[in-house]
Motif scaffolding. Structure first.
Motif, PDB file in Angstrom:
ATOM      1  N   LEU A 154     -10.708   5.734  12.883  1.00  0.00           N
ATOM      2  CA  LEU A 154      -9.846   5.018  11.951  1.00  0.00           C
ATOM      3  C   LEU A 154     -10.167   5.486  10.541  1.00  0.00           C
ATOM      4  CD1 LEU A 154      -7.850   2.657  11.240  1.00  0.00           C
ATOM      5  CD2 LEU A 154      -9.883   1.208  11.008  1.00  0.00           C
ATOM      6  N   VAL A 155      -9.161   5.915   9.815  1.00  0.00           N
ATOM      7  CA  VAL A 155      -9.310   6.231   8.396  1.00  0.00           C
ATOM      8  C   VAL A 155      -8.695   5.094   7.598  1.00  0.00           C
ATOM      9  CG1 VAL A 155      -8.514   7.737   6.529  1.00  0.00           C
ATOM     10  CG2 VAL A 155      -9.435   8.731   8.623  1.00  0.00           C
ATOM     11  N   ILE A 156      -9.441   4.594   6.617  1.00  0.00           N
ATOM     12  CA  ILE A 156      -8.967   3.501   5.765  1.00  0.00           C
ATOM     13  C   ILE A 156      -8.813   4.032   4.347  1.00  0.00           C
ATOM     14  CG2 ILE A 156      -9.485   1.222   4.824  1.00  0.00           C
ATOM     15  CD1 ILE A 156     -11.163   0.696   7.345  1.00  0.00           C
ATOM     16  N   ALA A 157      -7.635   3.908   3.804  1.00  0.00           N
ATOM     17  CA  ALA A 157      -7.386   4.272   2.410  1.00  0.00           C
ATOM     18  C   ALA A 157      -7.599   3.044   1.552  1.00  0.00           C
ATOM     19  CB  ALA A 157      -5.968   4.808   2.236  1.00  0.00           C
ATOM     20  N   GLY A 158      -8.709   3.012   0.807  1.00  0.00           N
ATOM     21  CA  GLY A 158      -8.996   1.886  -0.065  1.00  0.00           C
ATOM     22  C   GLY A 158     -10.237   1.129   0.346  1.00  0.00           C
ATOM     23  N   ALA A 159     -11.156   0.935  -0.619  1.00  0.00           N
ATOM     24  CA  ALA A 159     -12.408   0.224  -0.352  1.00  0.00           C
ATOM     25  C   ALA A 159     -12.443  -1.097  -1.100  1.00  0.00           C
ATOM     26  CB  ALA A 159     -13.608   1.088  -0.730  1.00  0.00           C
ATOM     27  N   GLY A 160     -11.329  -1.840  -1.019  1.00  0.00           N
ATOM     28  CA  GLY A 160     -11.308  -3.205  -1.531  1.00  0.00           C
ATOM     29  C   GLY A 160     -11.738  -4.165  -0.434  1.00  0.00           C
ATOM     30  N   HIS A 240      -7.100   8.867  14.413  1.00  0.00           N
ATOM     31  CA  HIS A 240      -6.117   8.448  15.399  1.00  0.00           C
ATOM     32  C   HIS A 240      -5.218   7.354  14.817  1.00  0.00           C
ATOM     33  CE1 HIS A 240      -9.452  10.118  17.873  1.00  0.00           C
ATOM     34  NE2 HIS A 240      -8.448  10.648  18.533  1.00  0.00           N
ATOM     35  N   ASP A 241      -5.767   6.644  13.827  1.00  0.00           N
ATOM     36  CA  ASP A 241      -5.000   5.609  13.123  1.00  0.00           C
ATOM     37  C   ASP A 241      -5.437   5.595  11.670  1.00  0.00           C
ATOM     38  OD1 ASP A 241      -3.433   3.664  15.183  1.00  0.00           O
ATOM     39  OD2 ASP A 241      -5.258   4.457  16.113  1.00  0.00           O
ATOM     40  N   VAL A 242      -4.526   5.152  10.811  1.00  0.00           N
ATOM     41  CA  VAL A 242      -4.798   5.068   9.375  1.00  0.00           C
ATOM     42  C   VAL A 242      -4.362   3.695   8.887  1.00  0.00           C
ATOM     43  CG1 VAL A 242      -4.204   5.959   7.083  1.00  0.00           C
ATOM     44  CG2 VAL A 242      -4.509   7.542   8.997  1.00  0.00           C
ATOM     45  N   LEU A 243      -5.227   3.045   8.104  1.00  0.00           N
ATOM     46  CA  LEU A 243      -4.884   1.774   7.470  1.00  0.00           C
ATOM     47  C   LEU A 243      -4.738   1.987   5.974  1.00  0.00           C
ATOM     48  CD1 LEU A 243      -4.638  -1.398   7.529  1.00  0.00           C
ATOM     49  CD2 LEU A 243      -7.085  -1.408   6.956  1.00  0.00           C
ATOM     50  N   ALA A 244      -3.600   1.598   5.428  1.00  0.00           N
ATOM     51  CA  ALA A 244      -3.397   1.606   3.984  1.00  0.00           C
ATOM     52  C   ALA A 244      -3.869   0.267   3.436  1.00  0.00           C
ATOM     53  CB  ALA A 244      -1.928   1.835   3.649  1.00  0.00           C
ATOM     54  N   ALA A 245      -4.957   0.289   2.668  1.00  0.00           N
ATOM     55  CA  ALA A 245      -5.524  -0.930   2.084  1.00  0.00           C
ATOM     56  C   ALA A 245      -5.701  -0.705   0.592  1.00  0.00           C
ATOM     57  CB  ALA A 245      -6.846  -1.274   2.759  1.00  0.00           C
ATOM     58  N   ILE A 246      -4.603  -0.396  -0.083  1.00  0.00           N
ATOM     59  CA  ILE A 246      -4.641  -0.007  -1.494  1.00  0.00           C
ATOM     60  C   ILE A 246      -4.119  -1.104  -2.402  1.00  0.00           C
ATOM     61  CG2 ILE A 246      -4.575   2.462  -1.028  1.00  0.00           C
ATOM     62  CD1 ILE A 246      -1.554   2.392  -1.521  1.00  0.00           C
ATOM     63  N   GLY A 247      -4.197  -2.343  -1.923  1.00  0.00           N
ATOM     64  CA  GLY A 247      -3.810  -3.463  -2.768  1.00  0.00           C
ATOM     65  C   GLY A 247      -2.468  -4.053  -2.385  1.00  0.00           C
ATOM     66  N   ALA A 248      -2.087  -5.062  -3.136  1.00  0.00           N
ATOM     67  CA  ALA A 248      -0.831  -5.772  -2.877  1.00  0.00           C
ATOM     68  C   ALA A 248      -0.105  -6.018  -4.187  1.00  0.00           C
ATOM     69  CB  ALA A 248      -1.106  -7.106  -2.167  1.00  0.00           C
ATOM     70  N   ALA A 249       1.199  -6.165  -4.098  1.00  0.00           N
ATOM     71  CA  ALA A 249       2.039  -6.416  -5.276  1.00  0.00           C
ATOM     72  C   ALA A 249       2.747  -7.751  -5.106  1.00  0.00           C
ATOM     73  CB  ALA A 249       3.059  -5.295  -5.436  1.00  0.00           C
ATOM     74  N   PRO A 250       2.831  -8.557  -6.163  1.00  0.00           N
ATOM     75  CA  PRO A 250       3.512  -9.852  -6.046  1.00  0.00           C
ATOM     76  C   PRO A 250       4.985  -9.680  -5.711  1.00  0.00           C
ATOM     77  CG  PRO A 250       3.130  -9.305  -8.346  1.00  0.00           C
ATOM     78  CD  PRO A 250       2.398  -8.279  -7.537  1.00  0.00           C
TER      79      PRO A 250
END
Length: 425
Positions: A154-160, A240-250
């Motif tokens: 698993l690759v995760i984009a973002g370390a929040g 094999h999978d990627v998670l985008a964890a680069i924040g959220a927008a209102p």
């Protein structure tokens, strides 16, 4: 019996919206209460989506704010899986996606936030994920279990917070994890570089690989499936999978189209509200992740006039506060931001607001090496924020120090032998 002459409508099926509906009834409101949510699930809490439910330690039913039968018992009309397409403020009417209309006397916008998307090639592949909704967590939970069984990556984009909590969950299942982060440490924009290294060390001890100072630029695949993730420095990571964890927008589109005032993006954006969570329209209120509220009642001078908080406690407390304001009660919403996180054997709570650049020093109380300590972010010896790591029952004392704005003796603040409750406030 419901009095149909007054109708209060809540748009948003999360914690803020559900607690607002509960509060309206608890405060004796006898008019119609209509709650509209664009998900088909009943209102639920979001923390378990990256914590207990995702790790498998909690059951799915535990995430819901109320039992399904509660809404009928409380005479709250639920419209699930329904979107609101526009607000007509002149007629005080909502237009819904199915063509229907709903009139309101008071309206609460609790539309929350949505995950930011990766704008790179490959995001249409089947193994690219976001985590915001219960359906996302349902899917990701199955993915992590499968990766663990098959020694998958698993690759995760973002370390929040979301990225790190999912990394911990993934390692719990046995998946291989690589976290790609543009900054030099995790959580830099929240806790600064002074404490970020602690989370780097924690995750590395559990087998997580970090790639700092890099940005994800492409996700490659074959036959619709993910094969790898590439970064702007030329590195390629198996995935094999990627998670985008680069924040959220209102989610402000509905409010913006209706002409409601929005907060400046430099202050986090969102729908601008006053201390009673009232928008620029006196009949419309906002609460939860989407609301930007004025900072008041804190002793220290902050580097902003208002904040927008994307955390559980803000929804838990903001929804009821907005409901009381809708009923005409005197409300001053001045809650100090609070959130918590669980990662492996580390549990932490954070109170306050102190992004990098707003403080001039950090004081640590206890043993950071053993991950059993409190940390304080200060400006001019006044506490702006505090974080307790594997130290419990101190949140009230920390928030008291923040609210007071009293100048602290730094030696006493750092000394675990001096009770926090004895410090000046």
């Amino acid at each position: 019996m419901v009095d149909a002459h007054r109708t209060f409508v809540i748009v948003g099926g999360g914690l803020a919206g559900a607690k607002a509906a509960e509060t309206l009834r608890a405060e004796g409101f006898t008019g119609r209460v209509i709650l509209i949510g664009d998900e088909r699930d009943h209102p639920y809490e979001r923390p378990p989506l990256s914590k207990g439910y995702l790790t498998g330690s909690e059951e799915r039913d535990s995430v819901f704010v109320h039992e399904p039968a509660w809404y009928a018992q409380a005479q709250v009309e639920l419209h699930l899986g329904q979107t609101v397409t526009s607000i007509d403020r002149d007629t005080r009417c909502l237009h819904l996606g199915d063509g229907a209309s709903v009139r309101y006397d008071k309206l609460l916008l609790a539309t929350g936030a949505e995950p930011r998307r990766l704008d790179i090639p490959g995001t249409d592949l089947a193994g690219v994920h976001h985590l915001r909704r219960l359906a996302h967590s349902d899917r990701l939970r199955q993915v992590l279990a499968s990766l663990g069984r098959d020694n998958g990556h698993l690759v995760i984009a973002g370390a929040g917070w979301i990225g790190l909590e999912v990394a911990a969950a993934a390692r719990g299942y046995g998946a291989e994890v690589t976290v790609i982060e543009t900054e030099e440490t995790p959580l830099l924009r929240v806790i600064g570089p002074e404490l970020g290294q602690l989370f780097t060390d924690l995750h590395r001890e559990h087998g997580v690989r970090f790639h700092f100072g890099a940005r994800l630029t492409e996700i490659t695949g074959q036959d619709g499936m993910v094969l790898s993730a590439r970064t702007d420095d030329g590195e390629e990571h198996p995935a094999h999978d990627v998670l985008a964890a680069i924040g959220a927008a209102p989610r402000t589109a509905l409010a913006e189209a209706a002409g409601l005032a929005l907060a400046d993006r430099a202050e986090g954006g969102g729908i601008a509200v006053d201390a009673a969570l009232r928008t620029s329209d006196p009949d419309i209120f906002a609460a939860g992740d989407v609301a930007s509220f004025p900072v008041s009642g804190w002793g220290a001078t902050l580097a902003t006039d208002r904040v927008r908080v994307e955390h559980w406690a803000n929804a838990l407390n903001g929804g009821p506060a907005a409901a009381r304001a809708m009923l005409g009660k005197d409300v001053v919403y001045d809650r100090i931001p609070y959130f918590f996180s669980d990662q492996y054997d580390l549990g932490m709570e954070y109170s306050g607001w102190a992004p990098p650049g707003s403080y001039d020093q950090v004081v640590v109380r206890g043993d950071a090496g053993k991950r059993e300590f409190c940390a304080f972010w200060l400006k001019d010896r006044r506490v702006l924020a505090g974080m307790n790591v594997n130290v419990w029952d101190v949140t009230e004392d920390i928030q008291r120090l923040i609210r007071s704005g009293a100048r602290q003796d730094l030696d006493a603040l750092a000394d675990p032998g001096v009770p926090l409750g004895s410090l000046p406030a």
